[in-house]
Enzyme design. Structure first.
Site: not given
Ligand SMILES: [Zn+2]
Lengths: 88, 228
Positions: A15-18, A48
């Site tokens: 998931a974000c931000p990974m 994103n």
């Protein structure tokens, strides 16, 4: 540039931000003008990551469904010359 | 770097120009912190959160009531050794950082000075200069204070310090000054090549920076002065 396939990072499980952290680190290893292919999950990651990459000065060459993987996307980035260099 | 570390430092890794190599360099750093009073509090937390590998804290005193008004030490810590009290608060913040009292003979790779006396600040900075390692000296005063940022080979702390010396107690903006000192050190560790020697004055929350210059005749310009 070589005609071989660009390096690829598969962050469908993240998931974000990974998602962008992993892509950014992979981009750091490339020279300006080289390409990176990123496999992403639908939704937030694919919304994103192209934006973050563009903000960091990279070109977004493609955002398209990943063949044979429903719900996943393939994004192709080209490392920008103006992107902040990784410190040596 | 494994996923756990990447996740821990994700926000920092997203900063342009700050990448995996910089984070790994931080992870290998052994940072000596001289002084652990209220002035040091924010800087200590910053170093832990940034991911330095080893934090060596040096302070022979106990937590005082005025330290406990800072945010690192609780009133219940008053009277216990500062180093132990700081470690008790800092260690749970990150399991990637080892926090220890400064070991006799330890060889740091960077130094952050919050010394409460002028002579101690000078001695700590001089030891770092002689060792050729980056260091930052934090000088609080009644208006905020100043930082002297000394990469290897730059004009030394003695060339750029406040003639009045560092004051205690410090009032406005002390956490900002403290964290800014730690941030400057982190930048030097992460990116050893590109940081200039400079002095940053923080006066009522407004920071101004200028390059430092060597005082005529200072030993830091002499033989063995490093890369100048
Ligand atoms: Zn000097």
């Amino acid at each position: 540039m070589s005609a071989s396939a660009p390096p690829r990072v598969d962050v469908r499980a993240y998931a974000c931000p990974m998602t962008y952290v992993k892509a950014k680190i992979a981009l750091e290893r490339l020279a300006a003008g080289e390409r990176l292919e990123v496999w992403l999950a639908a939704g937030e990651p694919v919304e994103n990551l192209p934006r973050s990459a563009a903000e960091d000065g990279h070109r977004v060459l493609a955002v398209e469904p990943l063949a044979g993987a429903p719900g996943a996307f393939r994004v192709v980035l080209e490392k920008g010359a103006g992107a902040a260099p990784e410190w040596p | 770097m494994n996923d756990e570390r990447l996740e821990r430092y994700a926000r920092q890794l997203l900063v342009p120009g700050f990448g995996e190599a910089a984070q790994e360099r931080l992870g290998r750093a052994r940072v000596r912190v001289v002084g652990a009073d209220a002035v040091a509090s924010a800087g200590l937390v910053y170093l832990v959160q940034a991911g330095v590998g080893r934090l060596w804290i040096e302070d022979a005193e106990d937590v005082s009531p005025s330290d406990a008004s800072g945010w690192l030490f609780a009133p219940s810590a008053v009277g216990s050794p500062r180093v132990e009290a700081a470690r008790a608060v800092l260690a749970p913040l990150s399991r990637f950082v080892s926090i220890e009292p400064y070991p006799k003979g330890g060889v740091p790779t960077a130094t952050l000075v919050f010394a409460s006396s002028g002579p101690q600040a000078l001695a700590s900075a001089e030891a770092a200069r002689r060792a050729g390692i980056p260091h930052v000296v934090v000088e609080p005063d009644a208006e905020g204070g100043a930082l002297v940022v000394v990469p290897p080979g730059a004009p030394c702390y003695a060339c750029a310090r406040s003639t009045a010396g560092a004051g205690r107690p410090a009032q406005p903006g002390i956490a900002a000054l403290s964290a800014l000192g730690a941030a400057e050190l982190v930048l030097m560790i992460a990116n050893p090549e590109s940081t200039p020697g400079r002095r940053i004055d923080l006066v009522r929350g407004v920071a101004t920076a200028r390059p430092t210059s060597r005082l005529p005749g200072c030993a830091c310009g002499g033989p063995g002065a490093g890369a100048t």
